[in-house]
Write an enzyme that holds these catalytic residues in place. Structure first.
Site, PDB file in Angstrom:
ATOM      1  N   ARG A  16       0.831  -1.204   0.000  1.00 18.57           N
ATOM      2  CA  ARG A  16       0.000   0.000   0.000  1.00 18.57           C
ATOM      3  C   ARG A  16       0.865   1.253   0.000  1.00 18.57           C
ATOM      4  O   ARG A  16       0.683   2.155  -0.820  1.00 18.57           O
ATOM      5  CB  ARG A  16      -0.917  -0.023   1.227  1.00 18.57           C
ATOM      6  CG  ARG A  16      -1.998   1.062   1.232  1.00 18.57           C
ATOM      7  CD  ARG A  16      -1.564   2.400   1.764  1.00 18.57           C
ATOM      8  NE  ARG A  16      -0.998   2.326   3.102  1.00 18.57           N
ATOM      9  CZ  ARG A  16      -0.411   3.340   3.693  1.00 18.57           C
ATOM     10  NH1 ARG A  16      -0.261   4.499   3.075  1.00 18.57           N
ATOM     11  NH2 ARG A  16       0.097   3.212   4.914  1.00 18.57           N
ATOM     12  N   HIS A 217       4.908   4.283  13.456  1.00 17.54           N
ATOM     13  CA  HIS A 217       4.864   4.275  11.997  1.00 17.54           C
ATOM     14  C   HIS A 217       5.904   5.307  11.568  1.00 17.54           C
ATOM     15  O   HIS A 217       5.668   6.514  11.657  1.00 17.54           O
ATOM     16  CB  HIS A 217       3.451   4.653  11.533  1.00 17.54           C
ATOM     17  CG  HIS A 217       3.285   4.782  10.053  1.00 17.54           C
ATOM     18  ND1 HIS A 217       2.703   3.798   9.287  1.00 17.54           N
ATOM     19  CD2 HIS A 217       3.606   5.785   9.197  1.00 17.54           C
ATOM     20  CE1 HIS A 217       2.665   4.199   8.022  1.00 17.54           C
ATOM     21  NE2 HIS A 217       3.210   5.405   7.941  1.00 17.54           N
ATOM     22  N   HIS A 219       8.657   7.043   9.000  1.00 16.92           N
ATOM     23  CA  HIS A 219       9.160   7.279   7.650  1.00 16.92           C
ATOM     24  C   HIS A 219      10.651   7.579   7.701  1.00 16.92           C
ATOM     25  O   HIS A 219      11.177   8.057   8.706  1.00 16.92           O
ATOM     26  CB  HIS A 219       8.385   8.416   6.988  1.00 16.92           C
ATOM     27  CG  HIS A 219       7.032   8.000   6.509  1.00 16.92           C
ATOM     28  ND1 HIS A 219       6.735   7.799   5.182  1.00 16.92           N
ATOM     29  CD2 HIS A 219       5.888   7.720   7.179  1.00 16.92           C
ATOM     30  CE1 HIS A 219       5.467   7.420   5.048  1.00 16.92           C
ATOM     31  NE2 HIS A 219       4.937   7.367   6.256  1.00 16.92           N
ATOM     32  N   CYS A 250       4.687   9.474   1.327  1.00 17.58           N
ATOM     33  CA  CYS A 250       3.365  10.095   1.454  1.00 17.58           C
ATOM     34  C   CYS A 250       3.168  11.097   0.327  1.00 17.58           C
ATOM     35  O   CYS A 250       3.936  12.059   0.216  1.00 17.58           O
ATOM     36  CB  CYS A 250       3.228  10.786   2.807  1.00 17.58           C
ATOM     37  SG  CYS A 250       1.643  11.639   3.001  1.00 17.58           S
ATOM     38  N   ASN A 261       8.092   3.922   4.669  1.00 15.00           N
ATOM     39  CA  ASN A 261       8.266   3.507   6.057  1.00 15.00           C
ATOM     40  C   ASN A 261       9.651   2.912   6.264  1.00 15.00           C
ATOM     41  O   ASN A 261      10.351   2.568   5.310  1.00 15.00           O
ATOM     42  CB  ASN A 261       7.232   2.443   6.425  1.00 15.00           C
ATOM     43  CG  ASN A 261       5.851   3.003   6.602  1.00 15.00           C
ATOM     44  OD1 ASN A 261       5.607   4.172   6.335  1.00 15.00           O
ATOM     45  ND2 ASN A 261       4.929   2.168   7.033  1.00 15.00           N
TER      46      ASN A 261
END
Length: 315
Positions: A16, A217, A219, A250, A261
């Site tokens: 995703r 989460h 990045h 993103c 990520n």
């Protein structure tokens, strides 16, 4: 600081997180091939698509076909991301998805307006509506989530006190609707976190809620993801989102260099070296990382996929 956890839960979000931001079209069959390969590594939770407007995120235009095309593996939960009631309704059409509900807020109102076209009040009000929608559909509400929890390219630094207030709002929504959350995810959406920020934020939240579980989460836009994960582990965090080979980014972060990520195989390698169990076959995961690079057709930032593990040298 606490002792390092004995085990860590890793949610794989590469399919995703990655395919939503790739510039060129990727064949649906190749997306499915990567998801099926990841299913054979020991990962027990893979986020495979997002149900969003294809005009805004063209890489997810085939989300329904991807879900229909995978070969589900017993013991693996396949999930999707959605940002509103319309996306949730699409997810409900797929029996093979393990749908669970999230109460989600943003620490940055400016980011929320860019990402979801909602101000803070609208976002909070919307959570009440969507929790009721989850309940009516028989979907468990298990998680809270805060986007831009460590800083924002549009709003700057985020005070720990603001994150504490947002967690309070999330728990109030859950209480009002009679649901109990299993954990709250802190998302470093625009990669502002540093190890010190991780410790300050998690520490501040633990002072207020010592028994509440938190997830990270992270990045990797500024190369801090592994260092931040280690800081989280030192604070007792044992849940992480990750992306195979470092896929993704993103699309609303506001800079072209937004990275995905934390790289899954790099995180698993670190956990292995620290004696933290993940249940994941690192060698199989490295092969998935190489496959991911082939699928997107350009180099990906993962390190362990290139450097390998230490086992052959130790042998």
């Amino acid at each position: 600081m606490t002792d390092l956890p004995a085990a860590a839960r890793i949610t794989e979000e590469g399919p995703r997180e990655g395919f939503q931001i790739e510039k060129g079209p990727i064949a649906t069959a190749r997306k499915i091939a990567l998801i099926d390969a990841l299913s054979r590594t020991g990962l027990d939770h893979i986020q495979i698509v997002s149900f969003v407007n294809p005009k805004n995120v063209p890489g997810m235009a085939d989300a329904d076909a991807v879900v229909d095309g995978i070969t589900p593996r017993p013991g693996v939960a396949y999930t999707a991301l959605w940002l509103n009631e319309k996306g949730f309704a699409r997810a409900l059409k797929h029996d093979r998805l393990s749908n669970t509900g999230t109460i989600q807020l943003s620490a940055s109102e400016k980011f929320s307006k860019r990402n979801q076209n909602r101000d803070a009040a609208q976002q909070l009000a919307g959570q009440h509506a969507i929790v009721e929608m989850y309940k009516q559909a028989g979907v468990a509400v298990e998680r809270g989530s805060i986007m831009a929890a460590f800083g924002c390219n549009f709003a700057g630094d985020i005070p720990v006190s603001h994150i504490v207030a947002l967690v309070e709002q999330i728990l109030d929504v859950a209480k009002e609707h009679g649901v109990t959350l299993r954990y709250v995810t802190l998302a470093d959406t625009m990669a502002w976190a540093t190890p010190l920020a991780i410790k300050r934020t998690v520490g501040g939240l633990r002072q207020r809620w010592p028994d509440l579980e938190f997830a990270l989460h992270l990045h990797d836009t500024r190369g801090m993801a592994v260092a931040n994960a280690y800081a989280g582990l030192e604070m007792g965090v044992a849940r992480f989102d990750a992306a195979v080979a470092g896929l993704g980014g993103c699309p609303f972060a506001g800079h072209s260099g937004a990275a995905g990520n934390i790289c899954t195989e790099d995180l698993v390698f670190m956990c292995n070296e620290l004696g933290i169990a993940t249940g994941i076959d690192l060698d199989a995961l490295i092969e998935c990382a190489k496959l991911a690079e082939d699928v997107v057709g350009h180099p990906l930032p993962g390190s362990v996929m290139k450097g390998g593990t230490l086992q052959k040298f130790r042998a």
